[in-house]
Enzyme design. Structure first.
Site, mmCIF file in Angstrom:
data_model
loop_
_atom_site.group_PDB
_atom_site.id
_atom_site.type_symbol
_atom_site.label_atom_id
_atom_site.label_comp_id
_atom_site.label_asym_id
_atom_site.label_seq_id
_atom_site.Cartn_x
_atom_site.Cartn_y
_atom_site.Cartn_z
ATOM 1 N N PHE A 122 -4.518 30.798 -18.084
ATOM 2 C CA PHE A 122 -5.542 30.838 -18.655
ATOM 3 C C PHE A 122 -5.206 32.698 -19.085
ATOM 4 C CE2 PHE A 122 -9.925 32.638 -18.641
ATOM 5 C CZ PHE A 122 -10.148 31.332 -20.556
ATOM 6 N N ASP B 184 -0.637 39.085 -16.095
ATOM 7 C CA ASP B 184 -3.133 39.032 -16.687
ATOM 8 C C ASP B 184 -3.482 39.180 -15.304
ATOM 9 O OD1 ASP B 184 -4.928 38.451 -17.313
ATOM 10 O OD2 ASP B 184 -4.197 36.860 -18.569
ATOM 11 N N LYS C 149 -13.048 41.635 -16.815
ATOM 12 C CA LYS C 149 -13.866 41.285 -15.575
ATOM 13 C C LYS C 149 -14.054 42.905 -14.883
ATOM 14 C CE LYS C 149 -13.440 36.306 -16.143
ATOM 15 N NZ LYS C 149 -12.073 36.018 -16.542
HETATM 16 C C1 PLP Z 1 -11.399 35.960 -17.809
HETATM 17 C C2 PLP Z 1 -10.262 35.578 -18.363
HETATM 18 C C3 PLP Z 1 -9.638 36.665 -18.985
HETATM 19 C C4 PLP Z 1 -10.971 36.310 -20.666
HETATM 20 O O1 PLP Z 1 -11.119 37.438 -20.584
HETATM 21 P P1 PLP Z 1 -12.855 37.316 -21.859
HETATM 22 O O2 PLP Z 1 -12.667 38.926 -21.446
HETATM 23 O O3 PLP Z 1 -13.562 37.015 -20.775
HETATM 24 O O4 PLP Z 1 -11.272 38.137 -22.663
HETATM 25 C C5 PLP Z 1 -8.119 36.101 -19.567
HETATM 26 N N1 PLP Z 1 -7.335 35.356 -18.091
HETATM 27 C C6 PLP Z 1 -7.560 35.976 -17.662
HETATM 28 C C7 PLP Z 1 -7.152 35.617 -16.001
HETATM 29 C C8 PLP Z 1 -8.952 35.802 -17.211
HETATM 30 O O5 PLP Z 1 -9.483 35.534 -15.979
#
Ligand code: PLP
Length: 394
Positions: A134, A219, A248
């Site tokens: 994700f 990521d 986050k």
């Molecule tokens: C939450 C998340 C995102 C997206 O971040 P947003 O601030 O919601 O755009 C991307 N990658 C990972 C692994 C996430 O947990």
């Protein structure tokens, strides 16, 4: 105020929300419009690393709001320089570009890799990503994600994201071709249900990408800033990626994210990348307060201890209720329920004054504040134990 008095139809409907409105938060606790109190093990989706409304953030925000809110991203400002230096000094990376959310940071990573491929690999642009991954909700990051629910949405997808299988190096090697520029993954797949990329897989992936002249992008939007017990999730495997994205917890609750890269990869020309609010002093000042708290002596040791304490408690519940495995690292943990009762359990927990998250029908994910106390963990486990007794028996 009564729930029915709120103008909820003024908001665009994008998700099912319970019939309550949160009005106040403090540490691991939230209060709704009726004054009912909830123990929060979701924390804004793994965002509030220091809990709700920590004084260090509230004070830093107020102080910065009185000093300078935004001078435009085409000028330097002190908090963004201070925060970039804190990230660089505490990582293997050299430069930082701040964004407003995680998806935007990943968009930046994708653009940077494509630019680098244009310069150094004859226009190569494909980024190998993973089933279950994700990376966000913009068109490119949805295309990069391997979330089954995204597969047929908002066609046509942005091309160039072939999918490999996590923890299967051969599946990555099989996708590498002249068009490949990078491999991108989460050190622990969060939304997929806390599925860790194993350390040998990450070291193998680093070796493979280096041999083939490809970039490795991690990521760390969910795993970064102390969540797994080390400052960055990739440190468990002892690897040095080329690019990392943060989000986050970096803002401890305010919208702040970052694209972080090694010097050799930083190849944007003027005009390639930017954004109105990027690196604004109000948010980056908060990021400095967060980084100072998380890198303070002993803080991460406590995260490791609390993570082990929570994992042990979950393991006990699993044994006594015949559930599945407890997995994850630090304070990003999951409990396999072995039956599809996640949504029901989350609903009952809410009624009992506990916020939990079930990213999959048969799985609970725990992402409390990094400064959660043992007493709060005990309180959560007690409520969860009672609910499990009702729902699945001993
Ligand atoms: C939450 C998340 C995102 C997206 O971040 P947003 O601030 O919601 O755009 C991307 N990658 C990972 C692994 C996430 O947990």
């Amino acid at each position: 105020m009564q729930f029915t008095h709120y103008p909820i139809h003024s908001l665009m409907e994008v998700t099912a929300r319970p019939q309550l409105v949160f009005v106040r938060g403090e540490g691991s606790w939230l209060w709704d419009n009726t004054g009912k109190r909830y123990l929060d093990f979701v924390q804004g989706w793994a965002v509030n690393c220091l809990g709700h409304c920590p004084p260090v953030i509230a004070e830093r925000l107020a102080e910065q709001a009185r000093r300078l809110i935004t001078p435009s991203p085409s000028f330097y400002n002190e908090p963004s320089l201070d925060l970039a230096r804190r990230i660089v000094d505490n990582s293997c990376f050299d430069r930082v570009f701040f964004t407003n959310c995680g998806a935007e940071a990943n968009e930046g990573a994708i653009k940077l890799a494509r630019k680098w491929g244009g310069r150094n690999r004859g226009g190569a642009y494909e980024i190998i990503t993973f089933d279950g991954g994700f990376h966000g909700r913009t068109l490119a990051t949805m295309s990069a994600s391997g979330k089954p629910q995204f597969r047929d949405l908002f066609e046509p997808k942005v091309p160039g994201f072939p999918k490999a299988q996590l923890n299967d190096l051969d599946s990555v090697a099989a996708l590498i071709c002249d068009r490949t520029v990078a491999v991108m993954l989460e050190p622990i797949q969060g939304e997929a249900g806390v599925v860790p990329a194993e350390d040998p897989f990450l070291t193998g992936l680093r070796q493979l990408t280096r041999e083939r002249g490809l970039l490795l992008i991690v990521d760390e939007i969910q795993t970064g800033v102390g969540r797994t017990g080390t400052l960055w999730g990739h440190q468990h495997a002892g690897i040095e990626p080329d690019i990392m994205t943060l989000g986050k917890m970096l803002g401890g609750g305010v919208p702040l994210a970052a694209l972080v890269a090694k010097e050799e990869v930083c190849c944007f020309d003027h005009g390639d990348q930017g954004g109105t609010f990027n690196g604004n002093p109000l948010m980056t000042a908060v990021g400095c307060a967060v980084m100072d708290a998380v890198t303070a002596p002993g803080f991460l040791d406590t995260v490791v201890r609390r993570g082990a304490y929570l994992a042990a408690g979950l393991q006990e519940l699993s044994s006594s209720h015949n559930l599945g495995e407890v997995r994850g690292r630090g304070l990003l943990l999951a409990l396999d329920l072995r039956r599809e009762i996640g949504a029901d359990l989350v609903g009952r927990a809410l009624a009992a004054g506990l916020l939990l998250n079930a990213p999959r029908p048969g799985l609970l994910r725990f992402m409390p504040a990094l400064n959660v106390t043992e007493a709060e963990i005990d309180a959560m486990l007690a409520i969860l134990g009672t609910l499990l007794r009702e729902m699945v028996g001993e």
